[in-house]
Design a protein around this motif. Structure first.
Motif, mmCIF file in Angstrom:
data_model
loop_
_atom_site.group_PDB
_atom_site.id
_atom_site.type_symbol
_atom_site.label_atom_id
_atom_site.label_comp_id
_atom_site.label_asym_id
_atom_site.label_seq_id
_atom_site.Cartn_x
_atom_site.Cartn_y
_atom_site.Cartn_z
ATOM 1 N N PRO A 80 0.813 -1.230 0.000
ATOM 2 C CA PRO A 80 0.000 0.000 0.000
ATOM 3 C C PRO A 80 0.837 1.266 0.000
ATOM 4 C CG PRO A 80 -0.099 -1.102 2.142
ATOM 5 C CD PRO A 80 0.578 -2.041 1.209
ATOM 6 N N ARG A 81 2.066 1.185 0.500
ATOM 7 C CA ARG A 81 2.936 2.371 0.522
ATOM 8 C C ARG A 81 3.440 2.729 -0.878
ATOM 9 N NH1 ARG A 81 7.565 2.185 4.898
ATOM 10 N NH2 ARG A 81 7.672 4.373 4.253
ATOM 11 N N LEU A 82 3.386 1.783 -1.804
ATOM 12 C CA LEU A 82 3.816 2.056 -3.181
ATOM 13 C C LEU A 82 2.741 2.795 -3.987
ATOM 14 C CD1 LEU A 82 5.660 -1.254 -4.150
ATOM 15 C CD2 LEU A 82 6.690 1.005 -3.838
ATOM 16 N N LEU A 83 1.508 2.781 -3.523
ATOM 17 C CA LEU A 83 0.438 3.476 -4.237
ATOM 18 C C LEU A 83 0.724 4.978 -4.250
ATOM 19 C CD1 LEU A 83 -2.717 1.626 -2.845
ATOM 20 C CD2 LEU A 83 -1.594 1.287 -5.057
ATOM 21 N N GLY A 84 0.621 5.577 -5.428
ATOM 22 C CA GLY A 84 0.888 6.998 -5.574
ATOM 23 C C GLY A 84 2.324 7.337 -5.909
ATOM 24 N N LYS A 85 3.230 6.354 -5.781
ATOM 25 C CA LYS A 85 4.633 6.582 -6.107
ATOM 26 C C LYS A 85 4.820 6.528 -7.627
ATOM 27 C CE LYS A 85 5.758 6.772 -1.739
ATOM 28 N NZ LYS A 85 4.419 6.862 -1.148
ATOM 29 N N PHE A 86 5.986 6.999 -8.098
ATOM 30 C CA PHE A 86 6.237 7.127 -9.528
ATOM 31 C C PHE A 86 7.321 6.169 -10.016
ATOM 32 C CE2 PHE A 86 4.873 11.366 -8.085
ATOM 33 C CZ PHE A 86 3.769 11.558 -8.901
ATOM 34 N N LEU A 87 7.057 5.513 -11.131
ATOM 35 C CA LEU A 87 8.058 4.746 -11.866
ATOM 36 C C LEU A 87 8.563 5.608 -13.017
ATOM 37 C CD1 LEU A 87 6.261 1.295 -12.026
ATOM 38 C CD2 LEU A 87 8.543 1.655 -11.044
ATOM 39 N N LYS A 88 9.866 5.734 -13.139
ATOM 40 C CA LYS A 88 10.433 6.579 -14.186
ATOM 41 C C LYS A 88 11.500 5.819 -14.957
ATOM 42 C CE LYS A 88 12.916 10.957 -14.912
ATOM 43 N NZ LYS A 88 14.140 10.402 -15.521
ATOM 44 N N VAL A 92 9.419 8.444 -19.771
ATOM 45 C CA VAL A 92 8.143 7.883 -19.307
ATOM 46 C C VAL A 92 8.074 7.920 -17.782
ATOM 47 C CG1 VAL A 92 6.760 5.775 -19.136
ATOM 48 C CG2 VAL A 92 7.811 6.411 -21.319
ATOM 49 N N VAL A 93 7.003 8.495 -17.270
ATOM 50 C CA VAL A 93 6.726 8.488 -15.833
ATOM 51 C C VAL A 93 5.317 7.944 -15.620
ATOM 52 C CG1 VAL A 93 6.511 9.850 -13.725
ATOM 53 C CG2 VAL A 93 8.242 10.461 -15.433
ATOM 54 N N LEU A 94 5.203 6.926 -14.789
ATOM 55 C CA LEU A 94 3.918 6.316 -14.461
ATOM 56 C C LEU A 94 3.671 6.437 -12.970
ATOM 57 C CD1 LEU A 94 4.275 2.929 -16.440
ATOM 58 C CD2 LEU A 94 3.453 5.136 -17.302
ATOM 59 N N GLN A 95 2.421 6.641 -12.600
ATOM 60 C CA GLN A 95 2.067 6.670 -11.180
ATOM 61 C C GLN A 95 1.373 5.359 -10.824
ATOM 62 O OE1 GLN A 95 -0.545 9.863 -9.740
ATOM 63 N NE2 GLN A 95 0.808 10.003 -7.965
ATOM 64 N N ILE A 96 1.859 4.708 -9.785
ATOM 65 C CA ILE A 96 1.357 3.393 -9.395
ATOM 66 C C ILE A 96 -0.036 3.532 -8.781
ATOM 67 C CG2 ILE A 96 1.752 1.379 -7.927
ATOM 68 C CD1 ILE A 96 4.769 2.056 -8.084
ATOM 69 N N THR A 97 -0.991 2.777 -9.315
ATOM 70 C CA THR A 97 -2.378 2.854 -8.854
ATOM 71 C C THR A 97 -2.905 1.533 -8.298
ATOM 72 O OG1 THR A 97 -3.129 2.398 -11.116
ATOM 73 C CG2 THR A 97 -2.989 4.721 -10.447
ATOM 74 N N GLU A 98 -2.198 0.426 -8.564
ATOM 75 C CA GLU A 98 -2.688 -0.887 -8.107
ATOM 76 C C GLU A 98 -1.518 -1.843 -7.957
ATOM 77 O OE1 GLU A 98 -5.627 -4.538 -9.627
ATOM 78 O OE2 GLU A 98 -5.309 -2.753 -10.871
ATOM 79 N N ILE A 156 3.427 -4.865 -9.610
ATOM 80 C CA ILE A 156 2.790 -3.632 -10.072
ATOM 81 C C ILE A 156 1.709 -4.022 -11.071
ATOM 82 C CG2 ILE A 156 3.138 -1.366 -11.103
ATOM 83 C CD1 ILE A 156 4.694 -1.828 -8.494
ATOM 84 N N ARG A 157 0.448 -3.854 -10.688
ATOM 85 C CA ARG A 157 -0.665 -4.303 -11.530
ATOM 86 C C ARG A 157 -1.146 -3.224 -12.497
ATOM 87 N NH1 ARG A 157 -3.088 -8.935 -11.568
ATOM 88 N NH2 ARG A 157 -4.738 -7.976 -12.809
ATOM 89 N N SER A 158 -1.232 -1.983 -12.033
ATOM 90 C CA SER A 158 -1.736 -0.913 -12.893
ATOM 91 C C SER A 158 -1.073 0.406 -12.539
ATOM 92 C CB SER A 158 -3.260 -0.754 -12.746
ATOM 93 O OG SER A 158 -3.937 -1.904 -13.189
ATOM 94 N N CYS A 159 -1.059 1.300 -13.516
ATOM 95 C CA CYS A 159 -0.502 2.644 -13.338
ATOM 96 C C CYS A 159 -1.335 3.645 -14.122
ATOM 97 C CB CYS A 159 0.945 2.712 -13.841
ATOM 98 S SG CYS A 159 2.152 1.815 -12.840
ATOM 99 N N ALA A 160 -1.103 4.924 -13.840
ATOM 100 C CA ALA A 160 -1.655 6.024 -14.639
ATOM 101 C C ALA A 160 -0.503 6.737 -15.323
ATOM 102 C CB ALA A 160 -2.431 6.994 -13.757
ATOM 103 N N PRO A 161 -0.678 7.184 -16.571
ATOM 104 C CA PRO A 161 0.402 7.874 -17.275
ATOM 105 C C PRO A 161 0.556 9.302 -16.773
ATOM 106 C CG PRO A 161 -1.568 7.838 -18.630
ATOM 107 C CD PRO A 161 -1.900 7.065 -17.384
#
Length: 260
Positions: A80-88, A92-98, A156-161
């Motif tokens: 749950p602490r990874l939710l809202g964090k960013f993969l870069k 490309v930068v993605l925000q972790i949502t699931e 990491i199941r889902s992200c937002a762009p």
């Protein structure tokens, strides 16, 4: 589940942040606003997309990379602490949502096979990537959790762009801005352009694939993990799947998710 009650509510910013005043903290605060704001829609007929204005894209080069110690905790706490964090990676930068947690002695975790050429990375120290192929087709990105030797990870199941939409669409082979672009673990690996060669990559080190700090979501959802019917009944039903509440950028099934 009591573990998920540790979150504090994130207060809503009172006024927008001018582009000229953006720094590391304000970029993170701006992203918190985007998790809540209706103005982030591309148009009224499309789902919300968490995207930063072009003028803020460079701030990601100066945002905080999560330290090694952040990851070296139980996967059930890390997820749950990874939710809202960013993969870069590159532009490309993605925000972790699931995400989903996989723990030691978990009959759904790859660690159940012991240390093999394929699973060795999951037994490494927390903060490294564990990347594997699902059905020989889909590249699945996991964040190794806990201490070295424990064999735990978070999928990491889902992200937002957030940025690099053109690159994401090109890698995915889809010209869309809808959640179908990134609502599944195989889609994340494809959007980031990674392969199994990225296993063991330190996500807490600058360069390559990085995990950046981001805003804590105000509300989350929990539910059983997806596609693990082979596991023991107690692990099949365990609510170790976590998602940001109120976002369209999560995978199916959605009807198994609920508030903690």
């Amino acid at each position: 589940m009591k573990r998920t009650q540790r979150f504090k509510r994130v207060s809503k910013p009172k006024k927008p942040i001018p582009d000229s005043e953006l720094d590391e903290d304000s970029a993170s605060n701006l992203s918190t606003q985007l998790l809540k704001s209706k103005s982030t829609r591309i148009n009224p007929k499309r789902p919300k997309i968490l995207s930063l204005p072009t003028s803020t894209s460079l701030t990601f080069d100066h945002m905080t990379i999560l330290p090694r110690e952040f990851f070296q905790i139980d996967a059930l706490d890390l997820a749950p602490r990874l939710l809202g964090k960013f993969l870069k990676r590159d532009n490309v930068v993605l925000q972790i949502t699931e995400v989903e947690a996989y723990r030691p002695n978990d009959s759904a975790c790859h660690g159940r096979f012991g240390i093999t050429a394929r699973t060795a990375p999951v037994f490494g120290p927390g903060g490294h990537a564990y990347v594997y192929l699902c059905y020989g087709l889909h590249t699945m990105l996991n964040v190794v959790a806990d201490k070295e030797g424990n064999g735990a990870a978070v999928l990491i199941r889902s992200c937002a762009p957030i940025s690099g939409m053109d690159t994401i669409q090109e890698r995915r082979g889809k010209k869309t801005e809808k959640p179908d672009l990134l609502n599944g673990p195989g889609k994340i690996g494809q959007a980031l352009g990674i392969s199994t060669e990225w296993s063991n990559h330190p996500l807490h080190s600058p360069g390559g694939l990085e995990l950046l700090d981001g805003p804590e979501p105000e509300n989350i959802l929990i539910g059983p993990r997806v596609g693990i019917d082979y596991a023991l009944p107690e692990h099949v039903s365990a609510p170790w799947r976590f998602a940001i509440a109120g976002t369209a950028w999560i995978s199916a099934p959605k009807n198994t998710l609920r508030p903690p």
